[in-house]
Motif scaffolding. Structure first.
Motif, PDB file in Angstrom:
ATOM      1  N   TYR A 203      18.622  15.253  41.044  1.00  0.00           N
ATOM      2  CA  TYR A 203      18.394  14.685  39.722  1.00  0.00           C
ATOM      3  C   TYR A 203      17.279  13.650  39.796  1.00  0.00           C
ATOM      4  O   TYR A 203      17.045  13.029  40.831  1.00  0.00           O
TER       5      TYR A 203
ATOM      6  N   GLN B   9      16.248  10.077  37.723  1.00  0.00           N
ATOM      7  CA  GLN B   9      16.737   9.118  36.736  1.00  0.00           C
ATOM      8  C   GLN B   9      15.682   8.052  36.484  1.00  0.00           C
ATOM      9  O   GLN B   9      15.290   7.310  37.391  1.00  0.00           O
TER      10      GLN B   9
ATOM     11  N   GLY C 195      19.950   8.563  31.469  1.00  0.00           N
ATOM     12  CA  GLY C 195      20.875   9.237  32.351  1.00  0.00           C
ATOM     13  C   GLY C 195      20.131  10.152  33.312  1.00  0.00           C
ATOM     14  O   GLY C 195      18.954  10.467  33.106  1.00  0.00           O
ATOM     15  N   PRO C 196      20.785  10.574  34.379  1.00  0.00           N
ATOM     16  CA  PRO C 196      20.147  11.508  35.312  1.00  0.00           C
ATOM     17  C   PRO C 196      19.782  12.823  34.630  1.00  0.00           C
ATOM     18  O   PRO C 196      20.498  13.303  33.757  1.00  0.00           O
TER      19      PRO C 196
ATOM     20  N   LEU D  47      18.694  16.830  35.526  1.00  0.00           N
ATOM     21  CA  LEU D  47      18.721  17.810  36.606  1.00  0.00           C
ATOM     22  C   LEU D  47      17.322  18.357  36.906  1.00  0.00           C
ATOM     23  O   LEU D  47      16.588  18.742  35.995  1.00  0.00           O
TER      24      LEU D  47
ATOM     25  N   ARG E  50      19.403  22.971  41.114  1.00  0.00           N
ATOM     26  CA  ARG E  50      20.767  23.152  41.609  1.00  0.00           C
ATOM     27  C   ARG E  50      20.794  24.291  42.622  1.00  0.00           C
ATOM     28  O   ARG E  50      20.245  25.368  42.357  1.00  0.00           O
TER      29      ARG E  50
ATOM     30  N   GLN F 133      13.999  23.063  35.339  1.00  0.00           N
ATOM     31  CA  GLN F 133      13.416  21.779  34.984  1.00  0.00           C
ATOM     32  C   GLN F 133      12.642  21.146  36.134  1.00  0.00           C
ATOM     33  O   GLN F 133      12.264  19.970  36.043  1.00  0.00           O
TER      34      GLN F 133
ATOM     35  N   LEU G 165      18.144  11.233  42.712  1.00  0.00           N
ATOM     36  CA  LEU G 165      19.543  11.283  43.102  1.00  0.00           C
ATOM     37  C   LEU G 165      19.902  12.677  43.592  1.00  0.00           C
ATOM     38  O   LEU G 165      19.511  13.676  43.004  1.00  0.00           O
TER      39      LEU G 165
ATOM     40  N   PHE H 209      27.699  11.638  43.702  1.00  0.00           N
ATOM     41  CA  PHE H 209      26.306  11.248  43.866  1.00  0.00           C
ATOM     42  C   PHE H 209      26.081  10.451  45.143  1.00  0.00           C
ATOM     43  O   PHE H 209      26.930   9.658  45.566  1.00  0.00           O
TER      44      PHE H 209
END
Lengths: 114, 111
Positions: free
Chosen positions: A35, A37, A42-43, A45, A48, A59, A91, A105
């Motif tokens: 992530y 931030q 907020g974090p 993405l 994944r 993203q 993160l 996290f």
């Protein structure tokens, strides 16, 4: 049980330089997330992984960002070349298996691009 | 674009009071809902998750979910100064693919 480990914790580089971040997830966690931030947000993405496979990288700015998780455990996120706007906290998180699992996290890497 | 909305605050409550944090989400098919706490300069830390309509209690924390209204809240009873942090609401969308975070609500508990 050890948590998610990230290094370095802080990194200061000049623009156009490359930078790499490393993450070791919680033992046994198959799913790993990166992530970004920004301050006051907020974090968000970036990518994944489920085991070795990047299942969601929609993203990730692929022109300058790359990631790998070769053996399905540790992961590296790279930026080359870095831009001023890349200054943020990066993160890493992991979860046991399914995308609906709780994510845990790591401490993050704070990147400053000068 | 799936959205998770939170009041950015800051929200201030006196010590011992109930703090109420609210979150709305746009994807009606969302399945899982999480509250994370983030201290300044630290990473998000899971407080609670909730999957079903209704209330879920854990110590001083209660999460409330109303899927019809697309609303999830977090109540903190007997607030303590150590509860001062940013609280992030996060939602996994209906396709069970991605965790989307709100921008967080900054809570300050005044001694």
């Amino acid at each position: 049980e050890a948590g998610v480990v990230q290094s370095p914790r802080y990194k200061i580089i000049e623009k156009k330089q490359p930078v790499a971040f490393w993450c070791n997830p919680i033992s046994g966690h198959n799913t790993l997330y990166w992530y970004l931030q920004n301050l006051g947000q907020g974090p968000e993405l970036l990518i994944r992984y489920e085991n070795e496979e990047a299942v969601d990288d929609s993203q990730l700015p692929k022109d300058r960002f790359s990631a790998e998780r070769l053996k399905g455990v540790d992961s590296t996120l790279k930026i080359q070349p870095a831009e001023l706007g890349d200054s943020a906290v990066y993160l890493c998180a992991s979860s046991p298996g399914q995308a609906t699992d709780t994510q845990y996290f790591g401490p993050g890497t704070r990147l400053t691009v000068l | 674009q799936k959205e998770v909305e939170q009041n950015s605050g800051p929200l201030s409550v006196p010590e011992g009071a109930i703090a109420s944090l609210n979150c709305t989400y746009s994807d009606r098919g969302s399945q899982s809902f999480f509250w994370y706490r983030q201290y300044s300069g630290k990473s998000p830390e899971l407080i609670m998750f909730i999957y079903s309509n209704g209330d879920k209690e854990d110590g001083r924390f209660t999460a409330q979910l109303n899927k019809a209204s697309q609303y999830v809240s977090l109540l903190i009873r007997d607030s303590q100064p150590s509860d001062s942090a940013t609280y992030l609401c996060a939602v996994i969308d209906g396709s069970a693919r991605q965790l989307t975070f709100g921008s967080g609500t900054q809570l300050t508990v005044l001694p």
